[in-house]
Write an enzyme that holds these catalytic residues in place. Structure first.
Site, PDB file in Angstrom:
ATOM      1  N   GLU A 132       0.872  -1.175   0.000  1.00 18.37           N
ATOM      2  CA  GLU A 132       0.000   0.000   0.000  1.00 18.37           C
ATOM      3  C   GLU A 132       0.902   1.215   0.000  1.00 18.37           C
ATOM      4  OE1 GLU A 132      -1.672  -0.814   3.740  1.00 18.37           O
ATOM      5  OE2 GLU A 132      -3.203  -2.149   2.977  1.00 18.37           O
ATOM      6  N   TYR A 158       7.748   1.841  -7.547  1.00 18.16           N
ATOM      7  CA  TYR A 158       7.054   0.553  -7.544  1.00 18.16           C
ATOM      8  C   TYR A 158       6.647   0.147  -8.960  1.00 18.16           C
ATOM      9  CZ  TYR A 158       6.732   1.541  -2.518  1.00 18.16           C
ATOM     10  OH  TYR A 158       7.012   1.838  -1.214  1.00 18.16           O
TER      11      TYR A 158
END
Length: 148
Positions: A105, A117
């Site tokens: 998250e 990411y």
């Protein structure tokens, strides 16, 4: 440049982890949160360049899924590619431990982390509305996953 190495963190490292994060992020975990994570069986890692501690990570491995619960690079070392090295090494280690996917998250506003990411193969797979405390109210968490 020296090679980034990881070592498991122990109960003796919890103050260090909380201190490193407190000077590096706006919403740090407390020492009690690190202790709870360690006691829950999560894997806590310390990232080092030679003898200098430059980062940390916390992962929960459940069956064939790895959940990145926290990742931090020390404030003085940010922007030098160490987050990429740390996450790449974590992904490799989790794959070696049988994980097929990794989840995480990230704050919706954290565009730097989201770009990192995505560059390592993570894609958005959901949203948790009003998940994080923010300076003005709450902020959404973007859920991301990557195949390992």
């Amino acid at each position: 440049m020296s090679t980034l190495t990881l070592r498991p963190a122990s109960a003796l490292d919890l103050t260090l982890l909380a201190t490193l994060e407190a000077r590096s992020t706006a919403h740090p975990w407390s020492e009690a949160q690190y202790r709870g994570s360690l006691e829950s069986g999560h894997q806590l890692f310390i990232a080092q360049l030679d003898a200098e501690i430059v980062g940390l990570a916390v992962i929960m491995l459940v069956l064939d899924e790895a959940h990145l619960l926290n990742i931090v690079i020390d404030h003085d070392w940010q922007g030098q590619g160490l987050g990429r090295q740390l996450l790449s090494e974590l992904m490799l280690r989790m794959r070696q431990q049988g994980a097929l996917r990794m989840f995480l998250e990230v704050r919706e506003s954290n565009t730097i982390a989201r770009s990192l990411y995505e560059s390592l193969g993570f894609s958005e797979c959901g949203i948790r509305k009003h998940y994080y405390r923010a300076e003005q109210g709450r902020e959404h968490a973007i859920l991301m996953e990557a195949s390992l």
